[in-house]
Design a protein around this motif. Structure first.
Motif, PDB file in Angstrom:
ATOM      1  N   TRP A 113       0.822  -1.156  -0.138  1.00  0.00           N
ATOM      2  CA  TRP A 113      -0.050   0.041  -0.085  1.00  0.00           C
ATOM      3  C   TRP A 113       0.719   1.317  -0.076  1.00  0.00           C
ATOM      4  O   TRP A 113       0.305   2.486   0.246  1.00  0.00           O
ATOM      5  CB  TRP A 113      -0.838  -0.144   1.015  1.00  0.00           C
ATOM      6  CG  TRP A 113      -2.147  -0.984   0.948  1.00  0.00           C
ATOM      7  CD1 TRP A 113      -2.611  -1.545  -0.186  1.00  0.00           C
ATOM      8  CD2 TRP A 113      -2.871  -1.681   1.832  1.00  0.00           C
ATOM      9  NE1 TRP A 113      -3.646  -2.503   0.112  1.00  0.00           N
ATOM     10  CE2 TRP A 113      -3.524  -2.512   1.427  1.00  0.00           C
ATOM     11  CE3 TRP A 113      -2.658  -1.616   3.545  1.00  0.00           C
ATOM     12  CZ2 TRP A 113      -4.338  -3.464   2.040  1.00  0.00           C
ATOM     13  CZ3 TRP A 113      -3.393  -2.558   4.288  1.00  0.00           C
ATOM     14  CH2 TRP A 113      -4.381  -3.528   3.518  1.00  0.00           C
ATOM     15  N   ALA A 114       2.002   1.119  -0.282  1.00  0.00           N
ATOM     16  CA  ALA A 114       2.872   2.585  -0.501  1.00  0.00           C
ATOM     17  C   ALA A 114       2.161   3.363  -1.415  1.00  0.00           C
ATOM     18  O   ALA A 114       2.049   4.566  -1.010  1.00  0.00           O
ATOM     19  CB  ALA A 114       4.272   2.094  -0.863  1.00  0.00           C
ATOM     20  N   GLU A 115       1.761   3.012  -2.599  1.00  0.00           N
ATOM     21  CA  GLU A 115       1.166   3.981  -3.580  1.00  0.00           C
ATOM     22  C   GLU A 115      -0.076   4.558  -3.063  1.00  0.00           C
ATOM     23  O   GLU A 115      -0.336   5.700  -3.162  1.00  0.00           O
ATOM     24  CB  GLU A 115       0.890   3.073  -4.942  1.00  0.00           C
ATOM     25  CG  GLU A 115       1.989   2.794  -5.444  1.00  0.00           C
ATOM     26  CD  GLU A 115       2.535   1.277  -4.950  1.00  0.00           C
ATOM     27  OE1 GLU A 115       1.892   0.751  -3.971  1.00  0.00           O
ATOM     28  OE2 GLU A 115       3.627   0.727  -5.348  1.00  0.00           O
ATOM     29  N   GLU A 116      -0.976   3.675  -2.401  1.00  0.00           N
ATOM     30  CA  GLU A 116      -2.258   4.263  -2.131  1.00  0.00           C
ATOM     31  C   GLU A 116      -1.975   5.183  -0.816  1.00  0.00           C
ATOM     32  O   GLU A 116      -2.752   6.471  -0.752  1.00  0.00           O
ATOM     33  CB  GLU A 116      -3.106   3.127  -1.443  1.00  0.00           C
ATOM     34  CG  GLU A 116      -4.323   3.554  -1.104  1.00  0.00           C
ATOM     35  CD  GLU A 116      -5.523   2.572  -0.806  1.00  0.00           C
ATOM     36  OE1 GLU A 116      -6.367   2.787  -0.118  1.00  0.00           O
ATOM     37  OE2 GLU A 116      -5.231   1.423  -1.238  1.00  0.00           O
ATOM     38  N   LEU A 117      -0.966   5.118  -0.012  1.00  0.00           N
ATOM     39  CA  LEU A 117      -0.629   6.055   1.175  1.00  0.00           C
ATOM     40  C   LEU A 117      -0.226   7.337   0.600  1.00  0.00           C
ATOM     41  O   LEU A 117      -0.589   8.424   1.147  1.00  0.00           O
ATOM     42  CB  LEU A 117       0.241   5.326   2.088  1.00  0.00           C
ATOM     43  CG  LEU A 117       0.191   4.234   2.840  1.00  0.00           C
ATOM     44  CD1 LEU A 117       1.557   3.892   3.668  1.00  0.00           C
ATOM     45  CD2 LEU A 117      -0.887   4.431   3.806  1.00  0.00           C
ATOM     46  N   GLY A 118       0.708   7.249  -0.667  1.00  0.00           N
ATOM     47  CA  GLY A 118       0.914   8.595  -0.956  1.00  0.00           C
ATOM     48  C   GLY A 118      -0.232   9.226  -1.792  1.00  0.00           C
ATOM     49  O   GLY A 118      -0.222  10.370  -1.575  1.00  0.00           O
ATOM     50  N   ALA A 119      -1.068   8.388  -2.402  1.00  0.00           N
ATOM     51  CA  ALA A 119      -2.192   9.051  -3.288  1.00  0.00           C
ATOM     52  C   ALA A 119      -3.278   9.693  -2.280  1.00  0.00           C
ATOM     53  O   ALA A 119      -3.788  10.656  -2.409  1.00  0.00           O
ATOM     54  CB  ALA A 119      -2.941   7.865  -3.678  1.00  0.00           C
ATOM     55  N   VAL A 120      -3.245   9.089  -0.970  1.00  0.00           N
ATOM     56  CA  VAL A 120      -4.085   9.730  -0.100  1.00  0.00           C
ATOM     57  C   VAL A 120      -3.654  11.151   0.579  1.00  0.00           C
ATOM     58  O   VAL A 120      -4.386  11.973   0.382  1.00  0.00           O
ATOM     59  CB  VAL A 120      -4.238   8.678   1.371  1.00  0.00           C
ATOM     60  CG1 VAL A 120      -4.881   9.563   2.264  1.00  0.00           C
ATOM     61  CG2 VAL A 120      -4.806   7.560   1.065  1.00  0.00           C
ATOM     62  N   LYS A 121      -2.205  11.006   0.633  1.00  0.00           N
ATOM     63  CA  LYS A 121      -1.783  12.280   1.246  1.00  0.00           C
ATOM     64  C   LYS A 121      -1.884  13.490   0.056  1.00  0.00           C
ATOM     65  O   LYS A 121      -2.251  14.588   0.338  1.00  0.00           O
ATOM     66  CB  LYS A 121      -0.262  12.149   1.302  1.00  0.00           C
ATOM     67  CG  LYS A 121       0.433  13.514   2.012  1.00  0.00           C
ATOM     68  CD  LYS A 121       1.061  14.377   0.898  1.00  0.00           C
ATOM     69  CE  LYS A 121       1.541  15.598   1.704  1.00  0.00           C
ATOM     70  NZ  LYS A 121       2.268  16.304   0.741  1.00  0.00           N
TER      71      LYS A 121
END
Length: 380
Positions: free
Chosen positions: A315-323
């Protein structure tokens, strides 16, 4: 916004704790903004509520809070003053990381956690430097640690040291010469050779007290080196969602103030408050759907993080997208609040100009928008 949600008894209790911190933060926000410092009274309240120890497991005196619970509290505090939420959020996140990943020797880690539980001590990772910029960009620290028999000698300057004068420990990154890698040293605040230089003079988030930390020939025992850079791929850090949670809280605060302003401001050219004017209602409705989207993305991601720990590496990508999504939505909401208040929103006597300045800082906290978009594109 959060009052519409259904909470468990535990979540409601934690939010009440955050609400009390929020009230104290709000009462001192003008002072913090004016002086570019973190008020003593706010830190006293944070420790009185035993906020610093909440990430610890129950056996050590904490509440073993989840990411979802952490974000609920951080957002609430940010409604009062985003600077308070962001700066204490670094301590909370580091404690959650230490709790979950156990990167230190157990004896040293347990000793620190007992101090946090018993004395509500506060720490922060201090990594940014004038020459390297954000450590997320991969720059090598210019701070150096030289081994001399049973000691290390540290010299360097760190920037963006949030809560600089109110920390009990500094967790400082350094190039460690004898092992040719990056290491992290745990340094008590009162250590000889350590000082804070009052350099923090920014447009927004002034109350984070993110001054420079100076280390001049600081002598430390060998066991102060608590971490070294791992050769393993980095683990995604869910706790960094405290950043978008903070800016979302600022946006909610601005929305609330704008709605109150609209309900109570009636120029003599109108027979009703401006809240009845169609274009004002349009702006309020737009703020609301942006907040609904941002809340959904942020908290759905946090829920998955808590419920499926075995999948966190995905979920690295999703965490960045949330930010990226939440901080940009927060910018838009605060801008709409300013449009509702018009020229009056620029007055220093109104809270809106501070929301406007503070929310801008979200674009400059990691991960940066360009890095997130590039990561998403590569993965696609």
């Amino acid at each position: 916004m959060l009052t519409k949600w259904v909470f468990t008894e535990r979540q409601a209790s934690l939010i009440e704790k955050a609400e009390r911190i929020k009230e104290t933060a709000y009462a001192h926000a003008e002072e913090a903004d004016e002086n570019a410092s973190f008020p003593d009274e706010v830190m006293d309240k944070i420790k009185e509520e035993q906020y610093p120890s909440l990430p610890l497991i129950q056996n050590l005196g904490g509440e073993n809070i989840t990411l979802y619970e952490f974000l609920l509290m951080q957002e609430k505090i940010a409604e009062g003053d985003g600077s308070v939420a962001l700066s204490i959020g670094w301590h909370m996140g580091v404690m959650m990381e230490l709790r979950d990943e156990r990167p230190w020797q157990e004896e040293r880690l347990d000793r620190l956690m007992k101090e946090v539980a018993g004395e509500q001590k506060v720490l922060n990772r201090i990594a940014s430097e004038p020459a390297t910029g954000s450590p997320t960009r991969g720059g090598m620290p210019e701070t150096t640690a030289r081994r001399e028999e049973n000691s290390y000698i540290l010299t360097g300057r760190k920037t963006f040291a949030s809560l600089a004068d109110h920390l009990d420990y500094y967790l400082v990154s350094s190039y460690v010469e004898d092992i040719d890698t990056i290491g992290w040293f745990l340094i008590p605040k009162q250590t000889a050779g350590v000082s804070v230089e009052k350099t923090w003079d920014t447009l927004g988030m002034r109350g984070t007290e993110s001054d420079d930390l100076l280390m001049k020939d600081v002598t430390l025992p060998v066991d102060a080196l608590v971490e070294t850079k791992s050769s393993k791929p980095p683990v995604p850090k869910g706790w960094l969602l405290h950043i978008p949670a903070c800016y979302l809280g600022i946006a909610v605060g601005a929305r609330n103030e704008a709605v109150e302003f609209a309900k109570n401001f009636q120029p003599n050219s109108l027979d009703t408050p401006i809240s009845e004017v169609p274009h004002i209602q349009d702006k309020i409705g737009t703020m609301e759907w942006k907040l609904l989207q941002a809340h959904s993305f942020l908290y759905d991601t946090a829920r998955k993080w808590d419920e499926y720990p075995e999948r966190r590496n995905e979920w690295a990508e999703e965490l960045g997208a949330v930010k990226l999504a939440v901080t940009n939505a927060a910018q838009e909401v605060v801008d709409l609040a300013m449009r509702i208040t018009g020229g009056r929103g620029l007055s220093r006597r109104q809270p809106f100009e501070k929301y406007y300045r503070d929310v801008r800082a979200g674009l400059h906290n990691p991960p940066m928008d360009d890095a997130v978009i590039s990561m998403l594109a590569r993965n696609v």
